[in-house]
Design an enzyme around this catalytic site. Structure first.
Site, PDB file in Angstrom:
ATOM      1  N   MET A  93      69.720 -23.653  46.240  1.00  0.00           N
ATOM      2  CA  MET A  93      69.485 -24.146  44.887  1.00  0.00           C
ATOM      3  C   MET A  93      68.238 -23.537  44.258  1.00  0.00           C
ATOM      4  O   MET A  93      68.229 -23.203  43.071  1.00  0.00           O
ATOM      5  CB  MET A  93      69.395 -25.679  44.919  1.00  0.00           C
ATOM      6  CG  MET A  93      69.205 -26.318  43.587  1.00  0.00           C
ATOM      7  SD  MET A  93      70.485 -25.837  42.426  1.00  0.00           S
ATOM      8  CE  MET A  93      71.564 -27.231  42.519  1.00  0.00           C
ATOM      9  N   GLU A  99      66.141 -34.778  46.434  1.00  0.00           N
ATOM     10  CA  GLU A  99      64.761 -35.264  46.559  1.00  0.00           C
ATOM     11  C   GLU A  99      63.761 -34.394  45.811  1.00  0.00           C
ATOM     12  O   GLU A  99      62.716 -34.877  45.367  1.00  0.00           O
ATOM     13  CB  GLU A  99      64.357 -35.311  48.048  1.00  0.00           C
ATOM     14  CG  GLU A  99      65.074 -36.399  48.819  1.00  0.00           C
ATOM     15  CD  GLU A  99      64.934 -36.230  50.329  1.00  0.00           C
ATOM     16  OE1 GLU A  99      63.911 -35.692  50.793  1.00  0.00           O
ATOM     17  OE2 GLU A  99      65.871 -36.639  51.050  1.00  0.00           O
ATOM     18  N   ASN A 100      64.070 -33.098  45.710  1.00  0.00           N
ATOM     19  CA  ASN A 100      63.044 -32.156  45.232  1.00  0.00           C
ATOM     20  C   ASN A 100      63.321 -31.487  43.892  1.00  0.00           C
ATOM     21  O   ASN A 100      62.424 -30.893  43.320  1.00  0.00           O
ATOM     22  CB  ASN A 100      62.852 -31.044  46.278  1.00  0.00           C
ATOM     23  CG  ASN A 100      62.368 -31.605  47.600  1.00  0.00           C
ATOM     24  OD1 ASN A 100      61.316 -32.234  47.642  1.00  0.00           O
ATOM     25  ND2 ASN A 100      63.132 -31.419  48.654  1.00  0.00           N
ATOM     26  N   ILE A 122      72.449 -34.686  47.904  1.00  0.00           N
ATOM     27  CA  ILE A 122      72.600 -33.328  47.373  1.00  0.00           C
ATOM     28  C   ILE A 122      71.739 -32.367  48.184  1.00  0.00           C
ATOM     29  O   ILE A 122      70.559 -32.167  47.892  1.00  0.00           O
ATOM     30  CB  ILE A 122      72.188 -33.261  45.875  1.00  0.00           C
ATOM     31  CG1 ILE A 122      72.777 -34.437  45.077  1.00  0.00           C
ATOM     32  CG2 ILE A 122      72.601 -31.924  45.282  1.00  0.00           C
ATOM     33  CD1 ILE A 122      74.252 -34.402  44.852  1.00  0.00           C
ATOM     34  N   GLU A 146      68.191 -39.033  58.480  1.00  0.00           N
ATOM     35  CA  GLU A 146      69.355 -39.254  59.335  1.00  0.00           C
ATOM     36  C   GLU A 146      68.949 -39.456  60.789  1.00  0.00           C
ATOM     37  O   GLU A 146      69.550 -40.246  61.501  1.00  0.00           O
ATOM     38  CB  GLU A 146      70.332 -38.072  59.204  1.00  0.00           C
ATOM     39  CG  GLU A 146      71.047 -38.090  57.872  1.00  0.00           C
ATOM     40  CD  GLU A 146      71.780 -36.794  57.542  1.00  0.00           C
ATOM     41  OE1 GLU A 146      71.105 -35.862  57.075  1.00  0.00           O
ATOM     42  OE2 GLU A 146      72.988 -36.715  57.751  1.00  0.00           O
ATOM     43  N   GLY A 159      75.109 -29.018  51.823  1.00  0.00           N
ATOM     44  CA  GLY A 159      76.331 -29.808  51.675  1.00  0.00           C
ATOM     45  C   GLY A 159      75.984 -30.945  50.714  1.00  0.00           C
ATOM     46  O   GLY A 159      74.849 -31.393  50.685  1.00  0.00           O
ATOM     47  N   HIS A 192      78.506 -37.334  56.005  1.00  0.00           N
ATOM     48  CA  HIS A 192      77.144 -37.709  55.586  1.00  0.00           C
ATOM     49  C   HIS A 192      76.961 -39.225  55.596  1.00  0.00           C
ATOM     50  O   HIS A 192      76.058 -39.757  54.938  1.00  0.00           O
ATOM     51  CB  HIS A 192      76.818 -37.255  54.142  1.00  0.00           C
ATOM     52  CG  HIS A 192      76.608 -35.777  53.970  1.00  0.00           C
ATOM     53  ND1 HIS A 192      76.814 -35.151  52.769  1.00  0.00           N
ATOM     54  CD2 HIS A 192      76.191 -34.820  54.824  1.00  0.00           C
ATOM     55  CE1 HIS A 192      76.542 -33.864  52.878  1.00  0.00           C
ATOM     56  NE2 HIS A 192      76.157 -33.642  54.123  1.00  0.00           N
ATOM     57  N   ASN A 218      71.045 -33.049  67.634  1.00  0.00           N
ATOM     58  CA  ASN A 218      72.110 -32.551  66.775  1.00  0.00           C
ATOM     59  C   ASN A 218      72.501 -31.184  67.316  1.00  0.00           C
ATOM     60  O   ASN A 218      71.793 -30.203  67.120  1.00  0.00           O
ATOM     61  CB  ASN A 218      71.605 -32.455  65.334  1.00  0.00           C
ATOM     62  CG  ASN A 218      72.714 -32.042  64.375  1.00  0.00           C
ATOM     63  OD1 ASN A 218      73.823 -31.706  64.788  1.00  0.00           O
ATOM     64  ND2 ASN A 218      72.403 -32.059  63.097  1.00  0.00           N
TER      65      ASN A 218
HETATM   66  P1  ADP Z   1      71.348 -29.333  54.478  1.00  0.00           P
HETATM   67  O1  ADP Z   1      70.734 -30.388  55.372  1.00  0.00           O
HETATM   68  O2  ADP Z   1      72.653 -29.706  53.877  1.00  0.00           O
HETATM   69  O3  ADP Z   1      71.326 -27.944  55.010  1.00  0.00           O
HETATM   70  P2  ADP Z   1      69.069 -29.913  52.736  1.00  0.00           P
HETATM   71  O4  ADP Z   1      69.229 -31.374  52.559  1.00  0.00           O
HETATM   72  O5  ADP Z   1      67.933 -29.409  53.539  1.00  0.00           O
HETATM   73  O6  ADP Z   1      70.413 -29.221  53.191  1.00  0.00           O
HETATM   74  O7  ADP Z   1      68.975 -29.287  51.265  1.00  0.00           O
HETATM   75  C1  ADP Z   1      68.916 -27.918  51.073  1.00  0.00           C
HETATM   76  C2  ADP Z   1      69.011 -27.635  49.572  1.00  0.00           C
HETATM   77  O8  ADP Z   1      67.932 -28.284  48.896  1.00  0.00           O
HETATM   78  C3  ADP Z   1      68.909 -26.157  49.258  1.00  0.00           C
HETATM   79  O9  ADP Z   1      69.885 -25.796  48.304  1.00  0.00           O
HETATM   80  C4  ADP Z   1      67.523 -26.045  48.656  1.00  0.00           C
HETATM   81  O10 ADP Z   1      67.416 -25.013  47.728  1.00  0.00           O
HETATM   82  C5  ADP Z   1      67.384 -27.375  47.959  1.00  0.00           C
HETATM   83  N1  ADP Z   1      65.976 -27.634  47.664  1.00  0.00           N
HETATM   84  C6  ADP Z   1      64.970 -27.888  48.503  1.00  0.00           C
HETATM   85  N2  ADP Z   1      63.791 -27.988  47.829  1.00  0.00           N
HETATM   86  C7  ADP Z   1      64.084 -27.778  46.518  1.00  0.00           C
HETATM   87  C8  ADP Z   1      63.322 -27.735  45.312  1.00  0.00           C
HETATM   88  N3  ADP Z   1      62.024 -27.938  45.310  1.00  0.00           N
HETATM   89  N4  ADP Z   1      63.993 -27.493  44.167  1.00  0.00           N
HETATM   90  C9  ADP Z   1      65.299 -27.274  44.141  1.00  0.00           C
HETATM   91  N5  ADP Z   1      66.080 -27.311  45.244  1.00  0.00           N
HETATM   92  C10 ADP Z   1      65.485 -27.548  46.406  1.00  0.00           C
END
Ligand code: ADP
Length: 392
Positions: A278, A328-329, A204, A379, A207, A177, A7
């Protein structure tokens, strides 16, 4: 047997060496801050690894260093075990509805699509060119974020704008996505043991996007011409009246680049709270920060609005699945979103929702009208599998 997934971004290269059948991640790494004063390279192979700090002037030097780390630390890329290189590309326009073997004409197409993906395609192209030059004996495959959404019906993909202008400038909804939405919706079918599903996938992360998938084909998605449309995101507005652009240009004297930066980088959670992450927004909200509390409500409201719209478009709904960083989290986000759907009989088990796990899982109660799941996205694995299936 493995596939190297790359990537390439404007100032970074991320890579993973993956066994596409088992899903095993053999090695991984990244090159960061390319072109800046201090760069950083990290390579990991099982227990072994190496980190290098120092300037990385361009992508060529970055890739060359990565390849030498593969030879030095392992695993070797020259012993014939790698079957393909899979490159992630954000914008495939109307030209690609699946993975493509890279040749000069595919490269030219990706270049031609740069105006539609100005933040991503130029950087992908640099990565593809460097990798092709340095690894000429392995097939290179491009996997597009837009490909899964080429199946959108015209009524979902068409903007109500002057036809001639739209055609001339290739303005329509391409989505993004897609690799994640395709992978996750496919996993949901496997988990529920059914192909005939009307699904909503909520990706979520920083992005964020939502898709509606019927019997394995995408019928709607929230991102549009670019990844700016749709849900509230870390730094992007998501849906907003385009007249805000005219209004700010006229009354605040902002030019197009300033507006682009404001909408793509200074809005969303960041604009509403000062934080784009987040977790940081949740912390602020827990401390009683009113802006953060409101931002979380705006965020969940937008998601629920899309769920309602997509359920209506599909004429019903069988499964809602959360994926990516927050999906997921963030159990609080899931509880908030699903709580807002209680009137439709959608229910999750609070303990299952709160449990921390990296596994795909069903959260809904047996009497819920809709299955609710968490499926970690992958991905890179999806890219590796698509690349492998093409070269096979
Ligand atoms: P991208 O690939 O779009 O950069 P990710 O899929 O890694 O993003 O997601 C990042 C987002 O997930 C961030 O806003 C982060 O705060 C949120 N995130 C990760 N772990 C947690 C958690 N335990 N609780 C809340 N939000 C979370």
């Amino acid at each position: 047997m493995s596939v190297l997934v790359i990537n390439s971004g404007s100032s970074s290269i991320k890579y993973k060496l993956i066994n596409p059948s088992s899903g095993e991640e053999v090695a991984s790494g990244l090159v960061e801050r390319i072109g800046e004063e201090t760069g950083h390279i990290k390579h990991e192979y099982g227990e072994k690894g190496r980190e290098i700090d120092g300037p990385v002037p361009d992508h060529t030097v970055g890739m060359e260093t990565v390849l030498s780390l593969f030879e030095e630390i392992g695993p070797s890329l020259t012993d014939g075990s790698i079957k393909a290189i899979g490159h992630r590309v954000v914008q495939g326009g109307k030209y690609f509805d699946g993975p493509a073997l890279v040749d000069d004409s595919v490269e030219a197409r990706i270049e031609q699509l740069c105006p539609l993906g100005p933040l991503h395609n130029p950087a992908h192209l640099i990565g593809i060119r460097v990798a092709r030059r340095l690894l000429p004996n392995v097939p290179h495959v491009v996997v597009f974020d837009t490909a899964f959404f080429q199946s959108l019906p015209d009524e979902a993909a068409t903007y109500a704008i002057d036809r001639e202008i739209a055609e001339k400038h290739e303005i329509r909804r391409y989505g993004a996505h897609g690799t994640s939405h395709q992978y996750v919706s496919g996993r949901v079918s496997e988990i529920l043991g059914r192909d005939d599903l009307r699904q909503i996938v909520l990706h979520i992360g920083n992005g964020a996007s939502v898709s509606a998938v019927v019997n394995g084909s995408a019928v709607e998605t929230s991102m549009g011409l670019t990844p700016l449309e749709g849900l509230v995101m870390g730094t992007r507005t998501g849906d907003i009246d385009p007249a805000v652009v005219f209004h700010l240009a006229r009354t605040a004297g902002m030019d197009i680049d300033e507006l682009d930066t404001l909408f793509n980088r200074g809005s969303g959670l960041k604009g509403l709270t000062g934080q784009n992450d987040m977790r940081a927004v949740r912390t602020l909200a827990a401390e009683g920060d009113e802006n953060a509390i409101e931002a979380l409500a705006v965020y969940a409201h937008r998601i629920v609005k899309y769920i309602g719209a997509y359920a209506a478009i599909m004429g019903g709904l069988d499964a809602i699945t959360f994926t990516a960083g927050a999906g997921e989290n963030d159990a609080d986000l899931r509880a908030d979103v699903i709580g807002r759907l209680a009137g439709f009989g959608v229910k999750i088990n609070a303990d299952l929702n709160a449990a921390r796990s990296k596994e795909p899982r069903i959260l809904s109660t047996p009497d819920s009208t809709v299955a609710v799941l968490v499926v970690p996205t992958n991905e890179e694995l999806a890219i590796a599998r698509q690349a492998m299936s093409l070269v096979e």
